[in-house]
Design a protein around this motif. Sequence first.
Motif, PDB file in Angstrom:
ATOM      1  N   ASP A  69     -44.487  49.126  90.833  1.00 24.32           N
ATOM      2  CA  ASP A  69     -43.250  49.058  91.374  1.00 24.32           C
ATOM      3  C   ASP A  69     -42.153  48.577  90.500  1.00 24.32           C
ATOM      4  OD1 ASP A  69     -44.245  50.421  93.630  1.00 24.32           O
ATOM      5  OD2 ASP A  69     -44.409  48.393  94.687  1.00 24.32           O
ATOM      6  N   LYS A  70     -42.433  47.509  89.827  1.00 23.31           N
ATOM      7  CA  LYS A  70     -41.365  46.808  88.980  1.00 23.31           C
ATOM      8  C   LYS A  70     -40.970  47.860  87.870  1.00 23.31           C
ATOM      9  CE  LYS A  70     -40.628  42.478  86.400  1.00 23.31           C
ATOM     10  NZ  LYS A  70     -41.294  41.176  85.826  1.00 23.31           N
ATOM     11  N   LEU A  71     -42.143  48.453  87.057  1.00 27.78           N
ATOM     12  CA  LEU A  71     -41.928  49.314  86.111  1.00 27.78           C
ATOM     13  C   LEU A  71     -40.724  50.511  86.447  1.00 27.78           C
ATOM     14  CD1 LEU A  71     -45.348  50.451  84.593  1.00 27.78           C
ATOM     15  CD2 LEU A  71     -43.573  49.276  83.738  1.00 27.78           C
ATOM     16  N   GLN A  72     -40.620  50.823  87.858  1.00 36.76           N
ATOM     17  CA  GLN A  72     -39.615  51.810  88.224  1.00 36.76           C
ATOM     18  C   GLN A  72     -38.318  51.186  88.013  1.00 36.76           C
ATOM     19  OE1 GLN A  72     -41.061  54.707  88.627  1.00 36.76           O
ATOM     20  NE2 GLN A  72     -43.006  54.050  88.699  1.00 36.76           N
ATOM     21  N   THR A  73     -38.240  49.959  88.352  1.00 35.79           N
ATOM     22  CA  THR A  73     -36.716  49.316  88.446  1.00 35.79           C
ATOM     23  C   THR A  73     -36.445  48.438  87.166  1.00 35.79           C
ATOM     24  OG1 THR A  73     -37.798  47.215  89.425  1.00 35.79           O
ATOM     25  CG2 THR A  73     -37.185  49.076  90.892  1.00 35.79           C
ATOM     26  N   CYS A  74     -36.969  48.627  86.111  1.00 32.66           N
ATOM     27  CA  CYS A  74     -36.719  47.689  84.834  1.00 32.66           C
ATOM     28  C   CYS A  74     -35.460  48.385  84.299  1.00 32.66           C
ATOM     29  CB  CYS A  74     -37.850  48.111  83.945  1.00 32.66           C
ATOM     30  SG  CYS A  74     -39.001  46.722  84.171  1.00 32.66           S
ATOM     31  N   GLN A  75     -34.514  47.679  84.135  1.00 30.94           N
ATOM     32  CA  GLN A  75     -33.252  48.100  83.599  1.00 30.94           C
ATOM     33  C   GLN A  75     -33.166  47.976  81.937  1.00 30.94           C
ATOM     34  OE1 GLN A  75     -30.705  49.804  85.387  1.00 30.94           O
ATOM     35  NE2 GLN A  75     -32.410  49.660  86.858  1.00 30.94           N
ATOM     36  N   LEU A  76     -34.056  47.293  81.346  1.00 29.21           N
ATOM     37  CA  LEU A  76     -34.196  46.947  79.804  1.00 29.21           C
ATOM     38  C   LEU A  76     -35.760  47.470  79.571  1.00 29.21           C
ATOM     39  CD1 LEU A  76     -32.588  43.453  79.662  1.00 29.21           C
ATOM     40  CD2 LEU A  76     -31.761  45.649  79.197  1.00 29.21           C
ATOM     41  N   ALA A 118     -41.760  47.341  78.700  1.00 31.23           N
ATOM     42  CA  ALA A 118     -42.718  46.924  77.605  1.00 31.23           C
ATOM     43  C   ALA A 118     -43.657  45.685  78.161  1.00 31.23           C
ATOM     44  CB  ALA A 118     -42.389  46.622  76.428  1.00 31.23           C
ATOM     45  N   VAL A 119     -43.030  44.576  78.576  1.00 32.56           N
ATOM     46  CA  VAL A 119     -43.795  43.403  79.064  1.00 32.56           C
ATOM     47  C   VAL A 119     -44.471  43.653  80.439  1.00 32.56           C
ATOM     48  CG1 VAL A 119     -43.742  41.275  79.956  1.00 32.56           C
ATOM     49  CG2 VAL A 119     -42.054  42.012  77.917  1.00 32.56           C
ATOM     50  N   THR A 120     -44.067  44.597  81.260  1.00 28.28           N
ATOM     51  CA  THR A 120     -44.700  44.967  82.518  1.00 28.28           C
ATOM     52  C   THR A 120     -45.718  45.740  82.160  1.00 28.28           C
ATOM     53  OG1 THR A 120     -42.410  44.515  83.500  1.00 28.28           O
ATOM     54  CG2 THR A 120     -44.411  45.648  84.910  1.00 28.28           C
ATOM     55  N   SER A 121     -45.510  46.752  81.256  1.00 20.16           N
ATOM     56  CA  SER A 121     -46.691  47.575  80.917  1.00 20.16           C
ATOM     57  C   SER A 121     -47.772  47.027  80.660  1.00 20.16           C
ATOM     58  CB  SER A 121     -45.999  48.734  80.014  1.00 20.16           C
ATOM     59  OG  SER A 121     -45.212  49.516  80.376  1.00 20.16           O
ATOM     60  N   LEU A 122     -47.665  45.842  79.769  1.00 21.08           N
ATOM     61  CA  LEU A 122     -48.809  45.262  79.111  1.00 21.08           C
ATOM     62  C   LEU A 122     -49.412  44.412  80.155  1.00 21.08           C
ATOM     63  CD1 LEU A 122     -47.090  43.851  75.789  1.00 21.08           C
ATOM     64  CD2 LEU A 122     -48.938  45.764  76.288  1.00 21.08           C
ATOM     65  N   GLN A 123     -48.470  43.911  80.911  1.00 19.84           N
ATOM     66  CA  GLN A 123     -49.246  43.165  82.181  1.00 19.84           C
ATOM     67  C   GLN A 123     -50.341  44.017  83.103  1.00 19.84           C
ATOM     68  OE1 GLN A 123     -45.887  41.434  83.955  1.00 19.84           O
ATOM     69  NE2 GLN A 123     -45.967  39.510  82.583  1.00 19.84           N
ATOM     70  N   LYS A 160     -46.721  56.756  82.127  1.00 24.30           N
ATOM     71  CA  LYS A 160     -48.057  57.138  81.369  1.00 24.30           C
ATOM     72  C   LYS A 160     -48.887  56.031  82.188  1.00 24.30           C
ATOM     73  CE  LYS A 160     -50.242  57.662  76.876  1.00 24.30           C
ATOM     74  NZ  LYS A 160     -51.292  56.984  77.260  1.00 24.30           N
ATOM     75  N   VAL A 161     -48.614  54.760  82.346  1.00 22.69           N
ATOM     76  CA  VAL A 161     -49.514  53.810  82.726  1.00 22.69           C
ATOM     77  C   VAL A 161     -50.148  54.431  84.005  1.00 22.69           C
ATOM     78  CG1 VAL A 161     -47.966  52.388  83.875  1.00 22.69           C
ATOM     79  CG2 VAL A 161     -50.018  51.322  82.890  1.00 22.69           C
ATOM     80  N   VAL A 162     -49.179  54.854  84.807  1.00 26.59           N
ATOM     81  CA  VAL A 162     -49.799  55.320  86.221  1.00 26.59           C
ATOM     82  C   VAL A 162     -50.747  56.496  86.084  1.00 26.59           C
ATOM     83  CG1 VAL A 162     -48.930  56.169  88.346  1.00 26.59           C
ATOM     84  CG2 VAL A 162     -47.581  54.426  87.349  1.00 26.59           C
ATOM     85  N   GLU A 163     -50.566  57.358  85.260  1.00 24.04           N
ATOM     86  CA  GLU A 163     -51.428  58.550  85.020  1.00 24.04           C
ATOM     87  C   GLU A 163     -52.786  58.001  84.442  1.00 24.04           C
ATOM     88  OE1 GLU A 163     -49.550  60.950  82.135  1.00 24.04           O
ATOM     89  OE2 GLU A 163     -48.293  62.074  83.578  1.00 24.04           O
ATOM     90  N   ASP A 164     -52.681  56.904  83.664  1.00 23.70           N
ATOM     91  CA  ASP A 164     -53.927  56.427  83.150  1.00 23.70           C
ATOM     92  C   ASP A 164     -54.632  55.754  84.331  1.00 23.70           C
ATOM     93  OD1 ASP A 164     -53.315  57.026  80.590  1.00 23.70           O
ATOM     94  OD2 ASP A 164     -52.572  55.035  80.014  1.00 23.70           O
ATOM     95  N   ILE A 165     -54.077  55.084  85.344  1.00 20.80           N
ATOM     96  CA  ILE A 165     -54.626  54.631  86.569  1.00 20.80           C
ATOM     97  C   ILE A 165     -55.337  55.698  87.213  1.00 20.80           C
ATOM     98  CG2 ILE A 165     -54.093  53.297  88.485  1.00 20.80           C
ATOM     99  CD1 ILE A 165     -52.150  51.638  87.205  1.00 20.80           C
ATOM    100  N   THR A 170     -32.229  57.203  79.064  1.00 23.23           N
ATOM    101  CA  THR A 170     -32.048  58.419  79.706  1.00 23.23           C
ATOM    102  C   THR A 170     -33.276  59.053  80.366  1.00 23.23           C
ATOM    103  OG1 THR A 170     -32.649  59.634  77.654  1.00 23.23           O
ATOM    104  CG2 THR A 170     -30.086  58.964  77.852  1.00 23.23           C
ATOM    105  N   ARG A 171     -34.349  58.047  80.599  1.00 25.98           N
ATOM    106  CA  ARG A 171     -35.835  58.801  81.211  1.00 25.98           C
ATOM    107  C   ARG A 171     -35.291  59.228  82.589  1.00 25.98           C
ATOM    108  NH1 ARG A 171     -35.249  53.219  82.391  1.00 25.98           N
ATOM    109  NH2 ARG A 171     -36.429  52.551  84.399  1.00 25.98           N
ATOM    110  N   THR A 172     -36.276  60.231  82.675  1.00 24.39           N
ATOM    111  CA  THR A 172     -36.060  60.964  84.190  1.00 24.39           C
ATOM    112  C   THR A 172     -37.160  59.980  85.092  1.00 24.39           C
ATOM    113  OG1 THR A 172     -38.109  62.237  83.675  1.00 24.39           O
ATOM    114  CG2 THR A 172     -35.746  63.147  83.109  1.00 24.39           C
TER     115      THR A 172
END
Length: 441
Positions: free
Chosen positions: A250-257, A262-267, A53-58, A46-48
Motif C-alpha cells: 500500500d505504501k508503494l502505491q503512495t510514494c511520491q519520491l 526504492a527503500v520500501t521495495s527492499l523492505q 513488479k514486486v507485486v507480480e513477484d509476490i 510519469t509512472r502509470t
Amino acid sequence: MKDSTALKKSQNILIIIAVNLAIAFICLEALSLAFYFINQKQFFYTRTKAKEKVVEDIERIGIRLDESIVERLHPLFGYVLKQGAFTNEKLKLKVNKHGFFSLYEYPFIKTNNNQVIIGIFGGSVANNFAVDEYVNRRLSNKLKTYPEFANKEIFVLNFGNGGYKQPQQLLVLNYFLALGQELDLVINIDGFNEVALSNLNNKAQVEIGMPSVQHIQPLTGLANNNLSPEAMSSILQINENKKQLKAGIDKLQTCQLALCHAVTSLQVKQLVNNYQQAVVKYDSQVKQSNPDTANSGIVYIPKADFVLQDAAAFDKMASMWYQSSIGMNQILSSRKIKYFHFIQPNQYYPTKRSFTAKENEIAIDQKSPYIEGVKKGYPVLLSKVGDLQKAGVNVFSAVNILDNTKETVYKDACCHYNSVGDEVLANYVSSSIIKVVRESK
C-alpha cells in the motif's frame, strides 16, 4: 565579537551540512530513479498505475495477501475456496457460494436454445483457463471464428480449483449434474496434479485417491485441533508477515519520491523472504506431527499401510486417472454432452522446448517437490492415451504445444502459464474441439 564569529562559523557548518545532505538526497533520488527504471521499464514520476513488479513477484510465488486461509473443507470435494474471496468488483468476479471462482452461481440455467454452456474441470491450470475467459474471452472468441459457434452465446463455467486431481473432477461433475446443471461441452485439463501431487500423497502415506496432501493436511490439522503449538505459532507469524506485506505494498502505491519507493521495495522483498522461511518452517512442523494422532479428530483421511514403490504407485495413479476420465466420458455421453480431455504441458516433463533466460530464472526449480512426480508419472499417463481413445474419449496430449514458442510461456516454478502460454493453450483447445465436432457430423 567572538560570539558573532562563533555564530557565523556555526551557521556555515550548518549550511555545509544542509548542502551535503541535499546533495546526498539528490544522489540517492537519482540512483532510486535509475533503480526504478531498470525494474519497471518506465520513469518514476510519469509512472502509470500498472501493477508493481514486486507485486507480480509476490503473486508469482503464490502469496495471497487478502486471506490467511482461503480454502474450506468440503464434505464432497475435499476442499473449496471461501465464498466471496478474491472479489473483482469491476468484472463481478468472485468465489461463488459453491467455492469456485466464477462470474456465475450454480446451477446456471439457459434462457434460450442459442446459448452454449461449457464447463471447465481440473486444477489450478483449468481454473486459470476459465478465469482467462472471464477476463479476455479468449476461448469463446476463438470458437466463434468457426461457423459451428459463430452465432452462439457462449458461457464458460469454472469447476476447477487449485490442487484438484482425479477423482475430484469426476465427483464435482456428478454433483452438479445431479443439481440440474446444464452443459453442452466439458473440458477437463489435468495430468500434472494427478502425478505430482499424488506422488506427494504416496510419500506422506496418504491414500493416492485422496485430495492433495499439500492442501488437505493443513485444513484437517486445524479442524482436528492437532497442530503442535510450534505450528500454530508459525501460522500466526505467517499472518503477521502478510499484514506487513500488505502495508508495504500500500505504501508503494503512495510514494511520491523514488527514494521512498526504492527503500520500501527492499523492505517488501525482505518481508517476502521472511514469509517464505515461515512457510518452510510451518511445513516442516506439520510433517513432524505424530502420524498416530493424524486421524484422532473429527476429520478422517485414510492412511495407506505403507509407501508404494514407484512403479506400483504411478501405475495406480494412472489407472485412477484413466478410470475417472472414462467415468466422466460415459456419464456425459449418456446425456449427449461432448467431453474433451487435455493433458497439460509442464516444464518438468522433457520435451524439445528451449527455455528462455527468464524461464530458467523463474520457472525451473531443481529443488521442486514436483519434479519426480512429473518425470516418472507423465510417461505412464501418456501410455494410456491410446486406450482412452479406443474407449471413445476425446483425449489430447498437449505436452508439446509450447515447444515451438520462443517467448517466455511459464510464469512460475510450478505449472502455470503467462498470457503467451494461455494463448497457445486456447488455440490448441479450440482447434481440437472444432476438429472433433466436424468429424462427428
